[in-house]
Design a protein around this motif. Structure first.
Motif, PDB file in Angstrom:
ATOM      1  N   GLU A 237      31.913 -13.345 -14.030  1.00 50.46           N
ATOM      2  CA  GLU A 237      32.530 -14.438 -13.293  1.00 50.46           C
ATOM      3  C   GLU A 237      32.731 -15.653 -14.202  1.00 50.46           C
ATOM      4  O   GLU A 237      33.763 -16.314 -14.148  1.00 50.46           O
ATOM      5  N   THR A 238      31.729 -15.930 -15.030  1.00 53.17           N
ATOM      6  CA  THR A 238      31.868 -17.081 -15.923  1.00 53.17           C
ATOM      7  C   THR A 238      33.014 -16.879 -16.900  1.00 53.17           C
ATOM      8  O   THR A 238      33.771 -17.824 -17.185  1.00 53.17           O
TER       9      THR A 238
ATOM     10  N   VAL B 117      35.681 -15.128 -16.324  1.00 56.71           N
ATOM     11  CA  VAL B 117      36.906 -15.321 -15.536  1.00 56.71           C
ATOM     12  C   VAL B 117      37.188 -16.803 -15.351  1.00 56.71           C
ATOM     13  O   VAL B 117      38.316 -17.271 -15.501  1.00 56.71           O
ATOM     14  N   MET B 118      36.126 -17.566 -15.039  1.00 60.37           N
ATOM     15  CA  MET B 118      36.338 -18.981 -14.769  1.00 60.37           C
ATOM     16  C   MET B 118      36.743 -19.721 -16.050  1.00 60.37           C
ATOM     17  O   MET B 118      37.602 -20.606 -16.018  1.00 60.37           O
ATOM     18  N   LEU B 119      36.135 -19.357 -17.175  1.00 54.88           N
ATOM     19  CA  LEU B 119      36.544 -19.981 -18.441  1.00 54.88           C
ATOM     20  C   LEU B 119      38.013 -19.667 -18.730  1.00 54.88           C
ATOM     21  O   LEU B 119      38.771 -20.534 -19.178  1.00 54.88           O
TER      22      LEU B 119
ATOM     23  N   THR C 290      40.236 -19.085 -16.456  1.00 51.26           N
ATOM     24  CA  THR C 290      40.999 -19.907 -15.516  1.00 51.26           C
ATOM     25  C   THR C 290      41.189 -21.314 -16.063  1.00 51.26           C
ATOM     26  O   THR C 290      42.285 -21.884 -16.005  1.00 51.26           O
TER      27      THR C 290
END
Lengths: 416, 416
Positions: free
Chosen positions: A8-9, A11-13, A15
């Motif tokens: 998830e991290t 993916v968020m980075l 994003t």
């Protein structure tokens, strides 16, 4: 036992990186577009030394109305996409799609409106440029629907950031204005990145911005705080009168057109004639952007009690009859006029009253209290003022009820 | 043609008046309650001249743990209402009702935690006091469910405003923390009125507040802006490590308790023993509130790269083993440590890095980016800084994904 989740991290980075790139590009392009518009506006309207005789002004208004009417009428017919030319509608109902071919219609119409003396604002065309350019960019990038919506919102934010000169407040305004009663956080990062980029590029292109330091801010006291809340309530009522006047004139001109079957481009001509008659009685200060009235109020000059009403009336006739123009600058002017004239009655310095009033009317009429608070921070600086601005803005936001200057705004949470 | 609607405006003015009264009363009572707590905390822990030998500290921690465990265990049994003792849960699931009889349990537990050296924060107990007092007040006033929920949120906001010393940011934090991805505007007016009242009464009761003017803020540039966004991303990762460490130790201590069937009050005793062993290797600076580390970082002193990890580890063991304490002050400290140590690597002044880091970790770990931006405004003043704080906060908020230090926080809108 919980496991660390690396995916998830990542993916968020990704994003964050994605939006850093997308929103910076969008902000730069939008800021350049709005800068062009603002320079054209400046070129056409900003000649304080030139005195325009009343009869010339009275001629200009109907001519401007007719030109506006013709431009919008044929512009709307040239839009064969079936899409509404509104960024808010684009986000809610059109999957972030806006008609691109007619991108210049509204900005040119706004230039005609303001140059001919129509009473309106300059941010509508900027947010329009922002939304349309972003929508086009999104199609170039081949974004999916969700990203496309966010890109349009981010273009709108960039437009506001550039025209207001307040990157954060402008960005949050663009997000908050989409719905009543809510800020969606997933729109915030793109908006802020684009807002900052757009503001910076606009400064680079030489757009001048004015900020106002509120001098002589009193030591904080609960009494003054409650008094500024009262100013906020009065501004809420003023904003309500403004919104309802605009709505009433829209309805009245529409009925007139239907009853007598008038060709649409003639409606703003009629509006221009009505304005020409009215300025025999009402000072021409209230025509155009009227930002000098706002500046005077913020400098502490005494302002007439009915000033806000004249401004609201002229704007309502201008926009109601079918001129195109922005609707936020009038909120600034109305707020500053109300705040500065009410403040002395409560024993408050008119400058503080004007500043509090300005953001309160925006908070109310646009339903954007959080953006209004940050606008107070960015326009007036200082921390003590933030408290006054915050209380008043939210009071005004409540008092106006569920009215809005934006018919496409959806209701997310009722206010009471 | 639209008709003017006077009734709604009358209703909204009545709403404003109602909340002015309700929220001012709530803010005054909550501010008084939190001031009592803060004075007690000050009395118990704030003796910089007194040197505590390491062996005394090593004894204090397990004793504090056991006392904490006993207090919470019997306190929880005394709560016969079946209601969860959490303000966020009260708003979402308990119609704004909280157990009143046990209002003192958590604040006293927090005092024991911090006085014995447990690594935690001071705002949890304050928001708890706020929520509980407001919930009690609501029952006294006989409010309906909707108003009751709003009153509890408004009490929480008042608690935060008083403990942070930032009335607007505290108030918005109290609203924004309720859910991930959204601010509900209908909660804002009560929150801000209560926040201001609570902050004022706390100043009146002599609570001291510290603000930090960021000196030598560089002229705004897009490059520095992008660098602060990078700091925000790093802070997002730090916040992620922090949240997951707390969750991991909670899980580990729970498994341990279940496997060996340990009496619950013994768990924080074990945690205290573990902390006692660790402080042989880790400086005792990371025990307690550690706000002096944050102050040093904000003054531009060089900070160790791993400082944030020691703080996160000690807090995770303290709270994970069952000590009660707040979880926001640690976010401040962790953020300031990360920001000030990363900033020089990017060629940014450590003071700016610490300020940006502080608010970014709060934005991420608490999922409150808008409150974090306003916290930057209220703590550090100045307008130029707002832009840096805003970009970094929202980047951090995204990077952490959907983790949260508050298990009761609901997900309103996903972040990507």
């Amino acid at each position: 036992m919980r496991r660390f989740n690396y995916i998830e991290t990542a993916v968020m980075l990704a994003t964050v990186l994605q939006w850093l790139v997308l929103a910076t590009i969008t902000g730069t392009i939008v800021g350049t577009g709005t800068s062009l518009f603002l320079h054209a506006l400046h070129f056409l309207t900003d000649h304080p030394a030139v005195f325009i005789p009343l009869w010339v002004q009275m001629l200009l208004l109907p001519i401007g109305g007719l030109l506006n009417g013709l431009l919008l009428y044929y512009g709307r017919r040239a839009n064969t996409t079936g899409l509404k030319d509104s960024a808010i509608a684009a986000v809610h109902h059109q999957n972030g799609r806006m008609p691109f071919k007619t991108v210049l219609v509204k900005p040119v119409a706004a230039l005609i409106t303001l140059a001919s003396g129509g009473s309106a604002g300059k941010e509508g065309p900027c947010s329009h440029i922002g939304g349309t350019l972003a929508s086009g960019l999104g199609r170039v990038f081949g974004l999916n629907v969700e990203l496309q919506k966010r890109l349009v919102a981010c273009g709108v934010s960039a437009g506001f950031a550039s025209v207001f000169g307040t990157p954060i407040a402008g960005a949050i305004y663009g997000v908050e204005v989409l719905a009543i009663g809510r800020i969606r956080h997933d729109f915030l990062f793109p908006a802020i990145i684009a807002g900052v980029a757009s503001f910076e590029i606009s400064k680079f292109w030489g757009i001048p911005y004015h900020y106002y330091a509120i001098q002589a801010l009193p030591e904080f006291s609960e009494i003054i705080f409650l008094k500024t809340v009262i100013i906020g309530c009065v501004c809420g009522v003023a904003a309500w009168i403004f919104v309802d006047l605009v709505g009433w004139f829209k309805g009245a001109f529409n009925s007139l057109r239907e009853r007598f079957n008038i060709w649409p481009p003639f409606m703003p001509l009629l509006g221009g004639i009505l304005l020409s008659v009215l300025i025999i009685f009402i000072p021409t200060d209230y025509l155009g952007l009227s930002t000098h009235l706002m500046d005077d109020a913020l400098e502490g000059q005494a302002m007439p009690y009915l000033g806000f009403f004249w401004k609201a009336l002229l704007v309502a006739i201008t926009l109601g009859s079918g001129f195109y123009g922005g609707i936020v600058t009038p909120q600034f002017v109305i707020g500053a006029l109300v705040g500065s004239s009410v403040a002395p009655l409560l024993g408050i310095h008119p400058t503080l009253g004007a500043a509090v009033g300005l953001v309160s009317v925006v908070a109310a009429a646009s339903n954007t209290p959080v953006a209004a608070i940050l606008m107070g921070v960015e326009l007036f600086g200082g921390v003590a003022g933030t408290v006054y601005v915050a209380g008043a803005s939210i009071a005004a936001y409540l008092v106006i009820g569920h009215r809005s200057v934006y018919p496409d705004q959806v209701l997310a949470y009722p206010k009471s």
